[in-house]
Scaffold this motif. Structure first.
Motif, PDB file in Angstrom:
ATOM      1  N   VAL A 323       1.006  -1.099  -0.131  1.00  0.00           N
ATOM      2  CA  VAL A 323      -0.046   0.024  -0.003  1.00  0.00           C
ATOM      3  C   VAL A 323       0.937   1.217   0.022  1.00  0.00           C
ATOM      4  O   VAL A 323       1.855   1.221   0.750  1.00  0.00           O
ATOM      5  CB  VAL A 323      -0.650  -0.021   1.174  1.00  0.00           C
ATOM      6  CG1 VAL A 323      -1.591   1.482   1.395  1.00  0.00           C
ATOM      7  CG2 VAL A 323      -1.940  -1.254   1.256  1.00  0.00           C
ATOM      8  N   GLY A 324       0.373   2.233  -0.800  1.00  0.00           N
ATOM      9  CA  GLY A 324       1.091   3.496  -0.807  1.00  0.00           C
ATOM     10  C   GLY A 324       1.767   3.835  -1.970  1.00  0.00           C
ATOM     11  O   GLY A 324       1.954   2.876  -3.110  1.00  0.00           O
ATOM     12  N   PRO A 325       2.120   5.068  -2.361  1.00  0.00           N
ATOM     13  CA  PRO A 325       2.684   5.279  -3.668  1.00  0.00           C
ATOM     14  C   PRO A 325       4.136   5.283  -4.021  1.00  0.00           C
ATOM     15  O   PRO A 325       4.446   5.231  -5.141  1.00  0.00           O
ATOM     16  CB  PRO A 325       2.524   6.990  -3.480  1.00  0.00           C
ATOM     17  CG  PRO A 325       2.742   7.286  -2.199  1.00  0.00           C
ATOM     18  CD  PRO A 325       2.113   6.487  -1.515  1.00  0.00           C
ATOM     19  N   SER A 326       5.019   4.677  -2.918  1.00  0.00           N
ATOM     20  CA  SER A 326       6.362   4.578  -2.969  1.00  0.00           C
ATOM     21  C   SER A 326       6.490   3.014  -2.964  1.00  0.00           C
ATOM     22  O   SER A 326       6.687   2.450  -1.924  1.00  0.00           O
ATOM     23  CB  SER A 326       7.034   5.177  -1.913  1.00  0.00           C
ATOM     24  OG  SER A 326       7.186   6.714  -2.096  1.00  0.00           O
ATOM     25  N   ALA A 327       6.471   2.320  -4.158  1.00  0.00           N
ATOM     26  CA  ALA A 327       6.656   0.946  -4.068  1.00  0.00           C
ATOM     27  C   ALA A 327       8.095   0.442  -4.108  1.00  0.00           C
ATOM     28  O   ALA A 327       8.888   0.761  -4.767  1.00  0.00           O
ATOM     29  CB  ALA A 327       5.830   0.313  -5.252  1.00  0.00           C
ATOM     30  N   PRO A 328       8.623  -0.654  -3.072  1.00  0.00           N
ATOM     31  CA  PRO A 328       9.687  -0.863  -3.116  1.00  0.00           C
ATOM     32  C   PRO A 328      10.148  -1.702  -4.212  1.00  0.00           C
ATOM     33  O   PRO A 328       9.312  -2.162  -5.058  1.00  0.00           O
ATOM     34  CB  PRO A 328      10.104  -1.838  -1.904  1.00  0.00           C
ATOM     35  CG  PRO A 328       8.659  -2.299  -1.584  1.00  0.00           C
ATOM     36  CD  PRO A 328       7.743  -1.142  -2.045  1.00  0.00           C
ATOM     37  N   PRO A 329      11.608  -1.839  -4.567  1.00  0.00           N
ATOM     38  CA  PRO A 329      12.036  -2.640  -5.558  1.00  0.00           C
ATOM     39  C   PRO A 329      11.590  -4.101  -5.393  1.00  0.00           C
ATOM     40  O   PRO A 329      11.447  -4.433  -4.293  1.00  0.00           O
ATOM     41  CB  PRO A 329      13.512  -2.610  -5.560  1.00  0.00           C
ATOM     42  CG  PRO A 329      13.805  -1.287  -4.929  1.00  0.00           C
ATOM     43  CD  PRO A 329      12.655  -1.155  -3.743  1.00  0.00           C
ATOM     44  N   GLU A 330      11.455  -5.083  -6.565  1.00  0.00           N
ATOM     45  CA  GLU A 330      10.941  -6.358  -6.432  1.00  0.00           C
ATOM     46  C   GLU A 330      12.198  -7.175  -5.417  1.00  0.00           C
ATOM     47  O   GLU A 330      11.283  -7.864  -4.736  1.00  0.00           O
ATOM     48  CB  GLU A 330      10.827  -7.084  -7.732  1.00  0.00           C
ATOM     49  CG  GLU A 330      10.443  -8.262  -7.671  1.00  0.00           C
ATOM     50  CD  GLU A 330      11.395  -9.456  -7.619  1.00  0.00           C
ATOM     51  OE1 GLU A 330      11.140 -10.523  -7.313  1.00  0.00           O
ATOM     52  OE2 GLU A 330      12.520  -9.032  -7.775  1.00  0.00           O
ATOM     53  N   PRO A 331      13.399  -6.916  -5.558  1.00  0.00           N
ATOM     54  CA  PRO A 331      14.175  -7.722  -4.741  1.00  0.00           C
ATOM     55  C   PRO A 331      13.772  -7.478  -3.261  1.00  0.00           C
ATOM     56  O   PRO A 331      14.078  -8.522  -2.314  1.00  0.00           O
ATOM     57  CB  PRO A 331      15.694  -7.279  -4.969  1.00  0.00           C
ATOM     58  CG  PRO A 331      15.274  -6.744  -6.533  1.00  0.00           C
ATOM     59  CD  PRO A 331      14.081  -6.183  -6.506  1.00  0.00           C
ATOM     60  N   VAL A 332      13.394  -6.397  -2.824  1.00  0.00           N
ATOM     61  CA  VAL A 332      13.078  -6.176  -1.520  1.00  0.00           C
ATOM     62  C   VAL A 332      11.994  -6.914  -1.072  1.00  0.00           C
ATOM     63  O   VAL A 332      11.796  -7.444   0.172  1.00  0.00           O
ATOM     64  CB  VAL A 332      13.078  -4.325  -1.477  1.00  0.00           C
ATOM     65  CG1 VAL A 332      12.415  -4.293   0.353  1.00  0.00           C
ATOM     66  CG2 VAL A 332      14.385  -3.561  -1.565  1.00  0.00           C
ATOM     67  N   VAL A 333      11.063  -6.892  -1.959  1.00  0.00           N
ATOM     68  CA  VAL A 333       9.800  -7.593  -1.663  1.00  0.00           C
ATOM     69  C   VAL A 333      10.146  -9.269  -1.750  1.00  0.00           C
ATOM     70  O   VAL A 333       9.608  -9.776  -0.543  1.00  0.00           O
ATOM     71  CB  VAL A 333       8.680  -7.095  -2.703  1.00  0.00           C
ATOM     72  CG1 VAL A 333       7.534  -8.274  -2.425  1.00  0.00           C
ATOM     73  CG2 VAL A 333       8.387  -5.604  -2.455  1.00  0.00           C
ATOM     74  N   ARG A 334      10.951  -9.659  -2.437  1.00  0.00           N
ATOM     75  CA  ARG A 334      11.392 -11.025  -2.366  1.00  0.00           C
ATOM     76  C   ARG A 334      11.895 -11.510  -1.114  1.00  0.00           C
ATOM     77  O   ARG A 334      11.593 -12.335  -0.584  1.00  0.00           O
ATOM     78  CB  ARG A 334      12.195 -11.328  -3.730  1.00  0.00           C
ATOM     79  CG  ARG A 334      12.271 -12.774  -3.762  1.00  0.00           C
ATOM     80  CD  ARG A 334      13.467 -12.977  -5.004  1.00  0.00           C
ATOM     81  NE  ARG A 334      12.918 -12.611  -6.362  1.00  0.00           N
ATOM     82  CZ  ARG A 334      12.800 -13.381  -7.131  1.00  0.00           C
ATOM     83  NH1 ARG A 334      12.809 -14.503  -6.957  1.00  0.00           N
ATOM     84  NH2 ARG A 334      12.590 -13.036  -8.284  1.00  0.00           N
ATOM     85  N   ALA A 335      12.820 -10.324  -0.783  1.00  0.00           N
ATOM     86  CA  ALA A 335      13.372 -10.573   0.628  1.00  0.00           C
ATOM     87  C   ALA A 335      12.374 -10.827   1.783  1.00  0.00           C
ATOM     88  O   ALA A 335      12.475 -11.745   2.385  1.00  0.00           O
ATOM     89  CB  ALA A 335      14.513  -9.670   0.928  1.00  0.00           C
ATOM     90  N   GLU A 336      11.350 -10.005   1.695  1.00  0.00           N
ATOM     91  CA  GLU A 336      10.409 -10.127   2.729  1.00  0.00           C
ATOM     92  C   GLU A 336       9.408 -11.259   2.581  1.00  0.00           C
ATOM     93  O   GLU A 336       9.107 -11.731   3.677  1.00  0.00           O
ATOM     94  CB  GLU A 336       9.476  -8.717   2.707  1.00  0.00           C
ATOM     95  CG  GLU A 336       9.948  -7.401   3.480  1.00  0.00           C
ATOM     96  CD  GLU A 336      10.000  -7.537   4.795  1.00  0.00           C
ATOM     97  OE1 GLU A 336       8.977  -7.471   5.353  1.00  0.00           O
ATOM     98  OE2 GLU A 336      11.145  -7.871   5.317  1.00  0.00           O
ATOM     99  N   LEU A 337       9.405 -11.707   1.445  1.00  0.00           N
ATOM    100  CA  LEU A 337       8.450 -12.799   1.191  1.00  0.00           C
ATOM    101  C   LEU A 337       9.116 -14.090   1.884  1.00  0.00           C
ATOM    102  O   LEU A 337       8.522 -15.129   2.345  1.00  0.00           O
ATOM    103  CB  LEU A 337       8.063 -13.080  -0.143  1.00  0.00           C
ATOM    104  CG  LEU A 337       7.059 -12.080  -0.717  1.00  0.00           C
ATOM    105  CD1 LEU A 337       6.797 -12.147  -2.280  1.00  0.00           C
ATOM    106  CD2 LEU A 337       5.845 -12.139  -0.102  1.00  0.00           C
ATOM    107  N   ALA A 338      10.398 -14.094   1.744  1.00  0.00           N
ATOM    108  CA  ALA A 338      11.235 -15.167   2.410  1.00  0.00           C
ATOM    109  C   ALA A 338      11.104 -15.131   3.747  1.00  0.00           C
ATOM    110  O   ALA A 338      10.768 -16.116   4.491  1.00  0.00           O
ATOM    111  CB  ALA A 338      12.669 -15.008   1.754  1.00  0.00           C
TER     112      ALA A 338
END
Length: 414
Positions: A323-338
């Motif tokens: 949520v929000g206008p400043s979406a993080p880069p995909e690698p950051v999200v992938r690390a959070e998913l792990a």
């Protein structure tokens, strides 16, 4: 000049389609103009490498009242999520909470979940039960505050708000701060308590297609941007259409351009990351939220567990929303998913990232009874989820209501 149509509808999203259905049923002459190359507005599905990719993670709730008047839900072949279920990651553990009325076998585990206190869970259950059983009018006449204010007014602690309700509701309301009206929250809780949540087998884009199916195709014009509207006249690049009434059913920003008298509506942004994997990180279609207060991922879910048609055979589709206008880069999200799933994600395939900068209109208090005027006078009307609750139900309800206002004016003496 004589009118060419009784009504011209500007916009082919859910609100415009609902309006067209009611006008068509009433037997008036209408025409719908849509700037894009498809109907549905913000509700759409694309195909990427054999996967169904919705324009942001969206779901259908069977408790939405207006759905039943427009289509037979059975034709959508809905795939279901775990009823009333959510997983909460807290440190090294994942707690599973369910609605005990929907899944009695999970009641004991929910009571021991450790997310907030037992008193918190009982108080929230009482809040949800009240929203489910009280008449909507009573809910909308209650003193209005923000969504967070309503949760605290119900006696809920910081623990359950921050670890469960804020991450869960931020994905529903697209509002991490929970500044949305408590009246909107009440209707959201009502729909979750009374309905089932799922996705169509052919993606969310199947919804507008089903609503539009009974409409004559020759009354719908795609790729026809509207450059201006006046009472009884619509201007396009190809010329003008004369009519008795104009119904503007576009996104709030475009509506404000065509109808400058409308109040400006702030929009919430939403980004969904889609990943493919051979081995699903969960074995059920249930939402996973972050209870560690990191405020990055709103939710993540294995979509193909709810509807296997979303992925090719032997593969799985994971949808993760921020949520929000400043979406993080995909690698950051992938690390959070792990971290959230507790397993490696390095071999997951990133299919695409869908940014929706104007996902839902903000609805801070005061919203009153959620029904803003749709008749602007002089033969001009407006519809959209910015005139009702910010939801699929709100879009459909506003379009239906605006069409009713149009019919009342067309049939008025003189």
């Amino acid at each position: 000049m004589p009118a060419e149509h009784d009504v011209v509808i500007v916009g082919g999203g859910l609100a415009g389609l609902a309006a067209a259905r009611r006008l068509h049923r009433a037997g008036v002459s209408w025409r719908l103009l849509e700037a894009g190359d498809r109907l549905g507005g913000r509700v759409a599905t694309d195909t990427v490498d054999g996967y169904l990719i919705d324009r942001g993670f969206q779901v259908l709730n069977t408790a939405y009242p207006r759905l039943g008047t427009l289509l037979d839900l059975a034709t959508l072949d809905l795939g279901w999520f775990t009823p009333g279920g959510v997983l909460v990651r807290r440190g090294a553990t994942v707690a599973r909470l369910v609605n005990p009325l929907r899944e009695p076998a999970g009641a004991a585990g929910t009571a021991r979940a450790g997310v907030g206190s037992l008193r918190d869970r009982l108080r929230f259950a009482a809040l949800a039960a009240g929203c489910a059983t009280l008449p909507p009018g009573r809910l909308l006449d209650a003193p209005e505050t923000t969504a967070e204010g309503a949760l605290r007014r119900a006696g809920l602690s910081d623990a359950i708000i921050e670890e469960l309700l804020r991450p869960f509701l931020s994905g529903v309301l697209v509002d991490r701060a929970l500044e949305t009206s408590s009246h909107v929250l009440a209707m959201v809780l009502r729909s979750f308590a009374r309905g089932r949540v799922g996705v169509p087998a052919q993606g969310m884009g199947a919804l507008p297609r089903a609503i539009a199916a009974p409409l004559p195709a020759d009354l719908v014009e795609l790729r026809t941007p509207v450059t201006g509207v006046d009472p009884h006249r619509v201007r396009t690049q190809a010329g003008e259409l004369r009519c008795r009434a104009v119904l503007v059913a576009v996104d709030p920003t475009t509506a404000g351009t065509l109808l400058p008298a409308l109040d400006r509506v702030r929009m919430h942004a939403y980004t969904t990351y889609y990943h493919a994997t051979d081995t699903p990180p969960l074995d059920e279609p249930i939402l996973l939220v972050d209870g560690d207060r990191r405020e990055l991922v709103a939710n993540t879910v294995v979509l193909s567990h709810a509807a296997p048609t979303y992925a090719p055979a032997g593969r799985h589709l994971v949808a993760t929303s921020v949520v929000g206008p400043s979406a993080p880069p995909e690698p950051v999200v992938r690390a959070e998913l792990a971290r959230l799933y507790g397993r490696p994600t390095a071999d997951w395939e990133h299919l695409t990232t869908v940014d929706v900068p104007a996902a839902l209109p903000a609805a801070p208090p005061p919203q009153g009874r959620l029904r803003k005027p749709v008749a602007l006078g002089g033969g001009l009307f407006v519809a959209g989820d910015h005139r009702d609750s910010p939801s699929i139900q709100g879009a459909l309800a506003s379009g239906w209501r605006a069409a009713g206002a149009v019919l009342a004016e067309l049939r008025a003496p003189g």
